[in-house]
Scaffold this motif. Structure first.
Motif, PDB file in Angstrom:
ATOM      1  N   GLY A  14      -2.103  -8.558   0.412  1.00 51.49           N
ATOM      2  CA  GLY A  14      -1.055  -8.051   1.287  1.00 51.49           C
ATOM      3  C   GLY A  14      -1.618  -7.717   2.662  1.00 51.49           C
ATOM      4  O   GLY A  14      -2.699  -7.145   2.773  1.00 51.49           O
ATOM      5  N   TYR A  45       2.017 -12.447  -2.598  1.00 54.48           N
ATOM      6  CA  TYR A  45       2.318 -11.652  -1.409  1.00 54.48           C
ATOM      7  C   TYR A  45       2.830 -12.467  -0.237  1.00 54.48           C
ATOM      8  O   TYR A  45       3.165 -11.901   0.806  1.00 54.48           O
ATOM      9  N   ASN A  83       4.476 -10.832   3.089  1.00 49.87           N
ATOM     10  CA  ASN A  83       3.682 -10.861   4.317  1.00 49.87           C
ATOM     11  C   ASN A  83       4.464 -11.482   5.473  1.00 49.87           C
ATOM     12  O   ASN A  83       4.440 -10.977   6.605  1.00 49.87           O
ATOM     13  N   ARG A 140       6.853  -9.441  -2.626  1.00 56.77           N
ATOM     14  CA  ARG A 140       6.000  -8.315  -3.010  1.00 56.77           C
ATOM     15  C   ARG A 140       5.518  -7.592  -1.751  1.00 56.77           C
ATOM     16  O   ARG A 140       5.063  -8.202  -0.800  1.00 56.77           O
ATOM     17  N   SER A 141       5.631  -6.283  -1.783  1.00 58.58           N
ATOM     18  CA  SER A 141       5.109  -5.408  -0.732  1.00 58.58           C
ATOM     19  C   SER A 141       5.742  -5.679   0.628  1.00 58.58           C
ATOM     20  O   SER A 141       5.061  -5.669   1.654  1.00 58.58           O
TER      21      SER A 141
END
Length: 679
Positions: free
Chosen positions: A487, A544, A548, A573-574
C-alpha cells in the motif's frame, strides 16, 4: 636494565605465556622504582597509559597487586635458585643474564617479531586510524579476550558501524599480550581448507612441507597450535561466506566446512582467542553460545555516542552543530560512523563546507537527503534478505512506527504466510541488524527507513510510468507486482500517521509522475487507464493496486478526479475515501477491505440531530450506524420521506454500491444516506 629486557629475561625463565597483563604491569613498575601503591595509581591514572588502559585497570586494588607480585617473586626464586623480591628483582635478573647458560629464546624472539608484523598488518587494514569513543565496548572486549579467556568474540552490526575498526583497536591494545596475532579477511571467499592451511603455516614453528587434505585433520592441527601458543586471530567480513536471499546464518554452497572450523574454535579447549566480524550471525555461533556461553561471546556493535559522533564529523571538517540539530542528525544516522563520515564529506563537497552545510539540515529532516555511498551500503545488505524479509522491511517503511508481527502479517496479501514464518523472518532480520524490537514492536533505524522508503517509491514510480515503446508487452500482474503487493498508504492508520504516510510516500510518487508527465490531468487519465486494464483480468487478483490508484487520484483532485469512475468488480484494499467526492462512481460488485468511506462520526451526528429536529423524526426509530468499527453514529431511517428543501452534504451522490462485499450492512446504510444507491 629497562622493563622490556626484564620481561624478555623472565619469559625465558618461566613457561611460555606465564606472564599475565597484571604481572607485566608490576614488572614495569618495579623496574621503574615504583611502590605497589604507585603501580596501582599508574595503572589507573598514570600518563604512560592511555584512557582505555586506565579504564581496564580501574579494578586494580593494592592488596591484589601485592599478592600477585609476591606470587611472581616466589615463582622466579624457585626457577632461578636465588631469592627474588621486589627490591632485588633487577639485580637478580642482571645476574642471571650474565650466566653461561643464559640465552634469549630464539623462538620467543621470532614469535614476538612475527606478532609485531601481524599487528602492524591488522592496524594498517584500516586506512583511517582515527578512533572515536567506544570506551565501554573496548573495556568489555578486552576483559573477554584477556581476563575471561573467551575463545570466540563475535562482533555483529550493520555495515559501516565500525566492526573492523573496533577489532583493529582491540588488536592494537591487546595484541602485545598474545604470542601471535593473525588477521585474515574472508571478503574474497577463501575455501575453508585454504584458510586452515594458511593459518597453520603462520602458526608453525618451522615451515610445513605437507598439509593434510582432510579438513578434520587440518582443524586438529590448528587447535593443537592454538593450544601451544596463545594467539589472537581476527577473521573479518564473515558475512561473505554466508548465503544471501535466504534466512540469515546459512553458509554458501561449498563453504559448509566453516561450520566445523568455527565450532572447533568455540567449543574445543585451547588458549587462544578468535575475533570475528560480520553483518549477520552464522548458525554455528548462535549454537555455540548456547553450548559454551562462557567461551563464545557476541557483541552487537551499535552506533557511536552523540559525543563521539560529533567529534568524528568535526574531524572531517563539519562545523560544530547546535545541540538540538546534532541530536537529530545523530539519531537519523543512528550513530553509524561510516554514514556520518560519508554525509559530512559529501555535504562539504556539495556546499563548500562551513556554515553553508547547515542548509542541508531541513532536507535531511524531511527524509529527502540520501547519499549514494550510504545507499550502496544499505543496498548490499537489503539484497541479502529473503523474499519474506524484504516484504516485512517494505511494510515497516510504510507503517512509519513500530509494528507487531501480527500487524505486519495482516498487511500481507491473503495472510498466506503462517505466523511462525513471520517470527522466523523477524528474528532473521534482527540477526542481520536490520530491525530493532522494543516492547514487541519492530522498526527500522531512520537511515534504513529513508533508504527503504526511497527504494519503494522508485519501484512504485517505475510501474506507474508507461512502458517504453521498445519494451515487449508484459503480463499485467508482473508489471504491477509492487503496486499490488504494497500500500502507498494505510487507510486505517492512526490519524497522526496517515498524513506522514501521505507526505513521505504518496506525494513523492505523485511528484515524480508530474515531472515525467507534466500535468496532473494527464497523470489522472493514465491512472484511470491502469484501472481499466486491471479490470480485464480474469480473475482480478486481490491486492492494493486499485486502492493505491484511488488514493493517488484523490490526491490529484479529491472533488473531481474520481467522479464517474468505473470501479466495478475491483478488489479495493486500503482506499482512504473520506472527504472525497465520489459522484456516480460505479462500485458494483467491488470488494472492499480496510477502506474508509464515511465522514467523521461527530459531523454526521450533528447533522442528523439537526435533520431530526426539522422533520420531527421519532428518535426511537433512528438506526445506529457504524461508520468505522471503533466509532458510532446515528443516521435517519433512510426509508422515511425527507424534506427536499433541507440541504444535506451528499458526497456519494449516485455512487453505485450494488453487490459490494466487505462492508457491514450498517455502513451500507450510512453510505446510502450520503447519496449512494443500490440497483
Amino acid at each position: 636494565m629497562d622493563a622490556d629486557r626484564a620481561i624478555a629475561i623472565i619469559e625465558t625463565v618461566l613457561p611460555p605465556k606465564s606472564l599475565n597483563p597484571v604481572q607485566i604491569q608490576i614488572v614495569r613498575g618495579v623496574i621503574a622504582g615504583q611502590s605497589y601503591q604507585q603501580i596501582v595509581t599508574t595503572a589507573k591514572t598514570g600518563s604512560e597509559l592511555d584512557p582505555h588502559d586506565r579504564q581496564l585497570a580501574k579494578n586494580y586494588q593494592l592488596g591484589y597487586v601485592k599478592e600477585t607480585g609476591a606470587q611472581l617473586w616466589q615463582l622466579l626464586s624457585q626457577k632461578l635458585g636465588q631469592k627474588v623480591t621486589k627490591s632485588s628483582l633487577a639485580a637478580v635478573l642482571l645476574w642471571y643474564s650474565k650466566q653461561p647458560e643464559f640465552k634469549l629464546d630464539d623462538r620467543a624472539r621470532s614469535v614476538r617479531a612475527r606478532s609485531d608484523l601481524d599487528r602492524q598488518l591488522a592496524t594498517n587494514l584500516e586506512t583511517d586510524a582515527r578512533f572515536f569513543g567506544r570506551m565501554e565496548e573496548l573495556a568489555t572486549l578486552t576483559d573477554w579476550c584477556l581476563y575471561e579467556r573467551c575463545q570466540i568474540v563475535f562482533l555483529i552490526g550493520m555495515g559501516g558501524m565500525g566492526k573492523t575498526t573496533l577489532a583493529g583497536e582491540i588488536v592494537r591494545k591487546c595484541g602485545g599480550y598474545f604470542d601471535r596475532t593473525i588477521w585474515r579477511s574472508l571478503l574474497n571467499l577463501p575455501p575453508v581448507t585454504e584458510l586452515c592451511g594458511d593459518l597453520l603455516q603462520c602458526l608453525s614453528v618451522q615451515p610445513l612441507s605437507e598439509l593434510s587434505n582432510s579438513l578434520d585433520g587440518q582443524i586438529e592441527l590448528l587447535i593443537a597450535a592454538l593450544k601451544r601458543d596463545r594467539c589472537l586471530l581476527v577473521l573479518d567480513n564473515v558475512e561473505s561466506i554466508l548465503e544471501g536471499q535466504v534466512q540469515s546464518g546459512q553458509y554458501l554452497p561449498g563453504y559448509e566446512g566453516y561450520d566445523r572450523l568455527l565450532r572447533a574454535l568455540g567449543e574445543l579447549p585451547h588458549q587462544s582467542c578468535a575475533i570475528l566480524t560480520s553483518r549477520e550471525k552464522p548458525h554455528t555461533i548462535a549454537r555455540s553460545q548456547i553450548v559454551s556461553p562462557q567461551l563464545v561471546r557476541s557483541m552487537t556493535v551499535a552506533g557511536v555516542t552523540a559525543g563521539a559522533g560529533h567529534q568524528l564529523i568535526q574531524a572531517y571538517g563539519c562545523p560544530q552543530l547546535p545541540a538540538q540539530m546534532w541530536q537529530k542528525v545523530h539519531a537519523h544516522y543512528a550513530g553509524n560512523p561510516l554514514a556520518l563520515k560519508i554525509a559530512t564529506i559529501t555535504a562539504i563537497e556539495m556546499t563548500g563546507g562551513g556554515e553553508k552545510m547547515l542548509a542541508l539540515y531541513s532536507l535531511m529532516e524531511s527524509g529527502q537527503l540520501q547519499f549514494q555511498n550510504i545507499d550502496d551500503i544499505l543496498h548490499r545488505q537489503f539484497e541479502r534478505l529473503s523474499e519474506i524479509e524484504q516484504q516485512l522491511v517494505y511494510w515497516l517503511a510504510i507503517e512509519r512506527e513500530p509494528a507487531s508481527g501480527t500487524e505486519l502479517r495482516s498487511n500481507l496479501l491473503l495472510n498466506q504466510t503462517v505466523p511462525c514464518e513471520i517470527i522466523s523472518a523477524l528474528q532473521s532480520l534482527s540477526r542481520r541488524c536490520i530491525t530493532t524490537c522494543l516492547d514487541g514492536g519492530w522498526s527500522l533505524q531512520p537511515v534504513t527507513l529513508a533508504y527503504v522508503t526511497g527504494r519503494s517509491i522508485t519501484r512504485f514510480v517505475a510501474e506507474l510510468l508507461p512502458p517504453l515503446a521498445a519494451e515487449p508487452p508484459a503480463d499485467l500482474q508482473d508489471r504491477f507486482v509492487h503496486l499490488n503487493t504494497y500500500g502507498i498508504m494505510k487507510a486505517t492508520a492512526k490519524d497522526r500517521l496517515r498524513p506522514i504516510q501521505i507526505q513521505s510516500i504518496l506525494r513523492p510518487i505523485l511528484g515524480r509522475l508530474v515531472s515525467s508527465w507534466g500535468t496532473r490531468e494527464r497523470i489522472g487519465d493514465h491512472l484511470r487507464g491502469i484501472l481499466a486494464q486491471w479490470q480485464t483480468l480474469t480473475p482480478i487478483p486481490p491486492g492494493y493496486l486499485a486502492g493505491n490508484i484511488l488514493n493517488l487520484l484523490i490526491e490529484i483532485d479529491p472533488n473531481r478526479a474520481i467522479k464517474d469512475l468505473n470501479c466495478s468488480l475491483l478488489p479495493i484494499r486500503s482506499a482512504y475515501l473520506v472527504d472525497a467526492t465520489l459522484h456516480r462512481v460505479n462500485f458494483t460488485a467491488a470488494t472492499f477491505d480496510r477502506s474508509l468511506f464515511t465522514q467523521r462520526s461527530s459531523e454526521l451526528f450533528s447533522a442528523n440531530n439537526h435533520v431530526s429536529d426539522e422533520l420531527g423524526v421519532d428518535l426511537d426509530r433512528r438506526q445506529q450506524i457504524s461508520a468505522r468499527e471503533a466509532e458510532t453514529i446515528y443516521s435517519l431511517d433512510v426509508n422515511r420521506p425527507q424534506n427536499p428543501s433541507l440541504s444535506i452534504d451528499r458526497p456519494y451522490e449516485q455512487m453505485n454500491i450494488t453487490g459490494v462485499t466487505g462492508l457491514p450492512p450498517e455502513q451500507i446504510q450510512a453510505l446510502k444516506l450520503l447519496g449512494a444507491i443500490e440497483d
